[in-house]
Write a protein that holds these residues in place. Structure first.
Motif, PDB file in Angstrom:
ATOM      1  N   UNK A 146      39.808 -14.730  89.812  1.00 19.27           N
ATOM      2  CA  UNK A 146      38.481 -14.904  89.220  1.00 19.27           C
ATOM      3  C   UNK A 146      37.390 -14.392  90.160  1.00 19.27           C
ATOM      4  N   UNK A 147      37.534 -14.662  91.460  1.00 20.10           N
ATOM      5  CA  UNK A 147      36.543 -14.189  92.426  1.00 20.10           C
ATOM      6  C   UNK A 147      36.489 -12.658  92.427  1.00 20.10           C
ATOM      7  N   UNK A 148      37.642 -12.006  92.391  1.00 17.85           N
ATOM      8  CA  UNK A 148      37.677 -10.537  92.353  1.00 17.85           C
ATOM      9  C   UNK A 148      37.051 -10.008  91.065  1.00 17.85           C
ATOM     10  N   UNK A 149      37.283 -10.724  89.962  1.00 18.22           N
ATOM     11  CA  UNK A 149      36.683 -10.332  88.681  1.00 18.22           C
ATOM     12  C   UNK A 149      35.162 -10.442  88.746  1.00 18.22           C
ATOM     13  N   UNK A 150      34.684 -11.564  89.308  1.00 20.62           N
ATOM     14  CA  UNK A 150      33.234 -11.745  89.437  1.00 20.62           C
ATOM     15  C   UNK A 150      32.627 -10.667  90.322  1.00 20.62           C
ATOM     16  N   UNK A 151      33.304 -10.357  91.403  1.00 17.22           N
ATOM     17  CA  UNK A 151      32.786  -9.359  92.346  1.00 17.22           C
ATOM     18  C   UNK A 151      32.721  -7.976  91.695  1.00 17.22           C
ATOM     19  N   UNK A 152      33.681  -7.674  90.824  1.00 14.64           N
ATOM     20  CA  UNK A 152      33.724  -6.367  90.171  1.00 14.64           C
ATOM     21  C   UNK A 152      32.694  -6.245  89.061  1.00 14.64           C
ATOM     22  N   UNK A 153      32.394  -7.344  88.383  1.00 11.29           N
ATOM     23  CA  UNK A 153      31.517  -7.295  87.212  1.00 11.29           C
ATOM     24  C   UNK A 153      30.077  -7.741  87.480  1.00 11.29           C
TER      25      UNK A 153
END
Length: 207
Positions: free
Chosen positions: A45-52
């Protein structure tokens, strides 16, 4: 609508994370399954937030330096106090396991503090829109963090006061690396030298 759906998804995920803690760790005693599963989920989820989200900057290097500079004396005092406690109780020992936990625990600390601070605290601040003091919200989040460590009264008090410090520093600099390192290192010394627990053996039995 999209932001509302995402926010509710995250809050539900936080609730499930808390429920699974009591179910898998406190009741079924399968700590490894819980930590590994929850870590993969929240790292994803953290990687998703960072990407979006380009404004998602809770790992910025300048803020890391400032945060760690403030927290380092607390880390050192905690470590010395824990070692002194073990020495006076004739339980002081050096194990390669503590070095491994010091290396890995900060990542688990980042995940826990991401949930407590970036999700719960920042959502509370956004929800009340300045109508409630940030100091009071920090106090509430610290109580919640203490409750998570029920039924160990000492650990509940320890984590309550720790969260007061971490949340205050987070609001100033918004960096989770420094917060995670502090959480991980302080918890490691506390568990090994005060509570006489080998966390590595608890998670990786026989390794």
């Amino acid at each position: 609508m999209k932001n509302w759906t995402q926010k509710n998804f995250v809050l539900i995920a936080v609730l499930i994370t808390a429920i699974l803690k009591y179910l898998l760790i406190d009741w079924l005693n399968v700590r490894t399954i819980y930590i590994v599963g929850i870590s993969f989920f929240w790292i994803g989820y953290i990687l998703f937030r960072k990407r979006t989200n380009k404004e998602f900057e809770i790992f910025k290097l300048p803020d890391f330096k400032q945060s760690l500079l403030i927290l380092l004396p607390i880390i050192l005092l905690n470590g010395l106090a824990c070692v002194f406690y073990a020495y006076t109780n004739n339980t002081l020992n050096v194990s390669r396991h503590i070095l491994l936990v010091l290396l890995l625990y900060p990542f688990w600390g980042v995940i826990q503090q991401f949930i407590m601070l970036e999700i719960i605290l920042m959502n509370l601040i956004a929800f009340f829109k300045g109508k409630v003091s940030a100091i009071l919200l920090v106090f509430i989040v610290s109580i919640l963090f203490g409750i998570i460590h029920y039924p160990n009264t000492f650990l509940m008090l320890y984590t309550f006061f720790l969260e007061l410090v971490l949340a205050s520093v987070f609001l100033k600099w918004r960096n989770l690396w420094a917060i995670g390192i502090t959480h991980g290192w302080m918890a490691t010394f506390l568990l090994y030298y005060v509570m006489d627990r080998n966390l590595w053996s608890e998670i990786f039995i026989g390794i």
